[in-house]
Design an enzyme around this catalytic site. Structure first.
Site, PDB file in Angstrom:
ATOM      1  N   GLY A 230       9.046 -14.848  -1.054  1.00 38.83           N
ATOM      2  CA  GLY A 230      10.270 -12.887  -0.885  1.00 38.83           C
ATOM      3  C   GLY A 230      10.302 -12.315  -1.045  1.00 38.83           C
ATOM      4  N   GLU A 264       7.881 -21.043  -2.566  1.00 39.48           N
ATOM      5  CA  GLU A 264       6.795 -20.877  -1.596  1.00 39.48           C
ATOM      6  C   GLU A 264       6.614 -18.710  -2.233  1.00 39.48           C
ATOM      7  OE1 GLU A 264       7.804 -21.354   2.756  1.00 39.48           O
ATOM      8  OE2 GLU A 264       8.107 -22.949   2.449  1.00 39.48           O
ATOM      9  N   PRO A 265       6.559 -18.858  -2.979  1.00 34.98           N
ATOM     10  CA  PRO A 265       6.320 -16.987  -3.682  1.00 34.98           C
ATOM     11  C   PRO A 265       5.069 -17.078  -3.390  1.00 34.98           C
ATOM     12  CG  PRO A 265       5.959 -18.590  -5.634  1.00 34.98           C
ATOM     13  CD  PRO A 265       6.672 -19.627  -4.011  1.00 34.98           C
ATOM     14  N   ARG A 267       3.397 -13.420  -2.595  1.00 30.66           N
ATOM     15  CA  ARG A 267       3.241 -11.446  -3.344  1.00 30.66           C
ATOM     16  C   ARG A 267       3.722 -11.322  -4.577  1.00 30.66           C
ATOM     17  NH1 ARG A 267       4.478  -7.042   0.332  1.00 30.66           N
ATOM     18  NH2 ARG A 267       5.022  -8.962   1.642  1.00 30.66           N
ATOM     19  N   TYR A 307       2.174  -1.438   7.304  1.00 33.19           N
ATOM     20  CA  TYR A 307       3.571  -0.813   7.782  1.00 33.19           C
ATOM     21  C   TYR A 307       4.332   0.709   6.535  1.00 33.19           C
ATOM     22  CZ  TYR A 307       2.106  -6.228   7.323  1.00 33.19           C
ATOM     23  OH  TYR A 307       2.167  -7.266   6.872  1.00 33.19           O
ATOM     24  N   CYS A 333     -13.018   4.834  12.208  1.00 32.97           N
ATOM     25  CA  CYS A 333     -12.360   6.437  13.265  1.00 32.97           C
ATOM     26  C   CYS A 333     -10.857   5.349  13.840  1.00 32.97           C
ATOM     27  CB  CYS A 333     -13.656   6.493  13.818  1.00 32.97           C
ATOM     28  SG  CYS A 333     -15.027   6.913  13.513  1.00 32.97           S
ATOM     29  N   TYR A 361      -2.187  -9.692   0.520  1.00 37.10           N
ATOM     30  CA  TYR A 361      -1.526  -9.199   1.270  1.00 37.10           C
ATOM     31  C   TYR A 361      -2.853  -7.766   1.575  1.00 37.10           C
ATOM     32  CZ  TYR A 361       2.077 -12.682   1.714  1.00 37.10           C
ATOM     33  OH  TYR A 361       2.853 -13.505   1.903  1.00 37.10           O
TER      34      TYR A 361
HETATM   35  N1  LLP Z   1       6.555 -19.318   3.193  1.00 39.28           N
HETATM   36  C1  LLP Z   1       6.565 -18.570   3.974  1.00 39.28           C
HETATM   37  C2  LLP Z   1       6.796 -19.458   5.406  1.00 39.28           C
HETATM   38  C3  LLP Z   1       5.974 -18.014   4.857  1.00 39.28           C
HETATM   39  O1  LLP Z   1       5.859 -16.979   5.994  1.00 39.28           O
HETATM   40  C4  LLP Z   1       5.502 -16.284   4.014  1.00 39.28           C
HETATM   41  C5  LLP Z   1       4.758 -15.069   4.188  1.00 39.28           C
HETATM   42  C6  LLP Z   1       5.823 -16.798   2.292  1.00 39.28           C
HETATM   43  C7  LLP Z   1       5.936 -18.312   2.183  1.00 39.28           C
HETATM   44  C8  LLP Z   1       5.034 -15.868   1.179  1.00 39.28           C
HETATM   45  O2  LLP Z   1       6.493 -15.071   0.878  1.00 39.28           O
HETATM   46  P1  LLP Z   1       5.934 -13.195   0.265  1.00 39.28           P
HETATM   47  O3  LLP Z   1       6.748 -14.253  -1.542  1.00 39.28           O
HETATM   48  O4  LLP Z   1       4.640 -13.342  -0.551  1.00 39.28           O
HETATM   49  O5  LLP Z   1       7.021 -12.559   0.272  1.00 39.28           O
HETATM   50  N2  LLP Z   1       1.514  -9.510   5.589  1.00 39.28           N
HETATM   51  C9  LLP Z   1       2.403  -8.942   4.620  1.00 39.28           C
HETATM   52  C10 LLP Z   1       3.717  -9.934   4.639  1.00 39.28           C
HETATM   53  C11 LLP Z   1       3.574 -11.004   5.509  1.00 39.28           C
HETATM   54  C12 LLP Z   1       4.339 -12.014   4.609  1.00 39.28           C
HETATM   55  C13 LLP Z   1       4.863 -13.117   5.438  1.00 39.28           C
HETATM   56  N3  LLP Z   1       4.870 -14.635   5.078  1.00 39.28           N
HETATM   57  C14 LLP Z   1       2.844  -7.554   3.770  1.00 39.28           C
HETATM   58  O6  LLP Z   1       1.182  -7.102   3.137  1.00 39.28           O
HETATM   59  O7  LLP Z   1       3.705  -7.304   3.311  1.00 39.28           O
END
Ligand code: LLP
Length: 405
Positions: A230, A264-265, A267, A307, A333, A361
């Site tokens: 996150g 769980e990083p 992004r 988004y 289109c 993503y």
């Molecule tokens: N763990 C779980 C259970 C998740 O659902 C996610 C992301 C992560 C870890 C990784 O989160 P991060 O560190 O990447 O924030 N498509 C969207 C983002 C969707 C995120 C879904 N879950 C975007 O393009 O912003």
């Protein structure tokens, strides 16, 4: 100014590999990973969230740095294993794991299932019984905190489909403890993505720790605490949270408890390690409005369409043309097919544009809408550019449609 990825000019890469083209920097991947290990220390297990970018070479690189993986499907597990990832460092998240996926992950020997409901506990228990195993599990608890991010990527509120409600958590753990083919290992949460403040993450951590203590009084001892992913990145001018300060706070909150920390990083490990290169096809105006039409589209990078996400866009080379305000759009289109609206850009037909922050993503959410081919992907290491995904062909797109071929 000519833009580079490590030691290679982006324009040279576009000429060599064509456009649209995803370009990733191996050094940036390493640096982002090291930022976590520096902040949290080597006893925290990082499980890279494969969904952010599942390219096999990227997975292989993280595996070589010692990373574990967070997966949400059997397909992602197959990728992790194909890339040399360690099943023993892989955790399986997601609300809808199928029987086949659970069986596959159990046989592969994953570290833990992050379970999101009571029926899922039953399903895992009965599959483990059939296979004569005990399945390692953690419960994903929904801590009901507001992540203060885009509603589509906010996951920790009661109203979201994710996790087990805090109020039901103790009962769920007692239920799991009564199932003979489960082995309770830990607890997890994930409250949302692109978080730019640490407060919601810390609040979630505090709530989980209080729950861990209540469980321990009831004889349910947990080995690990998984705080999810996150952490946000800079797309435009956001101030993101300080990883070291976040790590210090979490460690202080953990206190003397003997809990292993898991993160769980996604992004934050890949987002700013990648760009999407795209060539300008035309510049046109409709009345007062100007459009820069490029050869990439929403099917390649759908974050702006989905988004209204901001991605910084600039010309890959210094140009003499003066900047003007335009919508930067693709050939698909749909009116939603845009990368930027009312953006200052200096560009003319034939120029190469760089869409930044396209490591996460982006390729992983790509589609073939309008019979468009998935772009090639290149991983740059110093002066070396390695093609890590070939451009798709129309033949590959059509190959499953047998009847009329
Ligand atoms: N763990 C779980 C259970 C998740 O659902 C996610 C992301 C992560 C870890 C990784 O989160 P991060 O560190 O990447 O924030 N498509 C969207 C983002 C969707 C995120 C879904 N879950 C975007 O393009 O912003």
């Amino acid at each position: 100014m000519t833009l580079y990825c490590e030691e290679l000019a982006l324009s040279g890469l576009a000429e060599q590999f064509g456009t649209p083209l995803y370009v990733y920097s191996q050094q940036a991947l390493t640096d982002a990973y090291r930022a976590y290990t520096d902040a949290f220390g080597s006893d925290t297990l990082l499980c890279y969230a494969v969904k952010a970018n599942g390219n096999l070479s990227i997975l292989r690189h993280f595996a070589s740095l010692g990373s574990g993986f967070d997966i949400v499907s059997g397909g992602e597990l197959e990728r992790v294993l194909a890339a040399g990832g360690d099943a023993g460092k892989t955790i399986f998240s997601g609300v809808g794991k199928s029987e086949a996926e659970i069986e596959y992950a159990l046989e592969a020997g994953i570290k833990c299932f992050n379970v999101e409901s009571l029926p899922e506990l039953d399903r895992i228990n009965s599959i483990a019984a059939r296979l004569g195993r005990r399945a390692p599990i953690s419960l994903r608890i929904n801590p009901d905190v507001d992540a203060q991010t885009h509603p589509y990527i906010s996951t920790g509120l009661k109203a979201n489909k994710f996790g087990i409600a805090m109020d039901d958590a103790e009962q769920a753990y007692r239920y799991a403890a009564g199932l003979p083919h489960l082995h309770i290992r830990g607890i997890d949460c994930h409250i949302g993505s692109q978080l730019t403040q640490s407060e919601p993450l810390i609040e979630a951590c505090e709530r989980l720790l209080a729950l861990i203590d209540r469980l321990s009084e009831q004889g349910i001892a947990l080995e690990h605490l998984d705080l999810g992913g996150g952490i946000g990145i800079v797309y435009q001018n956001e101030t993101t949270l300080d990883l070291a300060a976040y790590a210090d706070t979490v460690k202080r909150l953990l206190g003397g408890r003997s809990l292993k920390l898991i993160l769980e990083p996604g992004r934050s490990l890949v987002g700013n390690a990648g760009v999407l290169l795209t060539r300008v096809e035309f510049v046109k105006s409709n009345g007062d409005k100007q459009f820069v039409i490029v050869d990439a589209a929403m099917n390649d990078l759908m974050r702006p369409a989905l988004y209204q996400a901001y991605h910084h866009i600039e010309n890959a080379e210094a140009v003499d043309t003066s900047p003007f305000t335009a919508d930067i759009v693709g050939p698909v289109c749909e009116t939603g097919d845009f990368f930027a609206r009312d953006r200052e850009i200096a560009a003319q037909a034939g120029d190469l544009l760089v869409i930044r922050s396209a490591g996460a993503y982006a390729a992983s959410m790509g589609s073939n809408y309008n019979a468009r081919l998935k772009p090639a992907e290149v991983l740059v290491n110093g002066r070396e550019a390695k093609l890590v995904r070939r451009r798709e062909t129309q033949q590959q797109l059509m190959q499953n449609e047998l009847d009329c071929l």
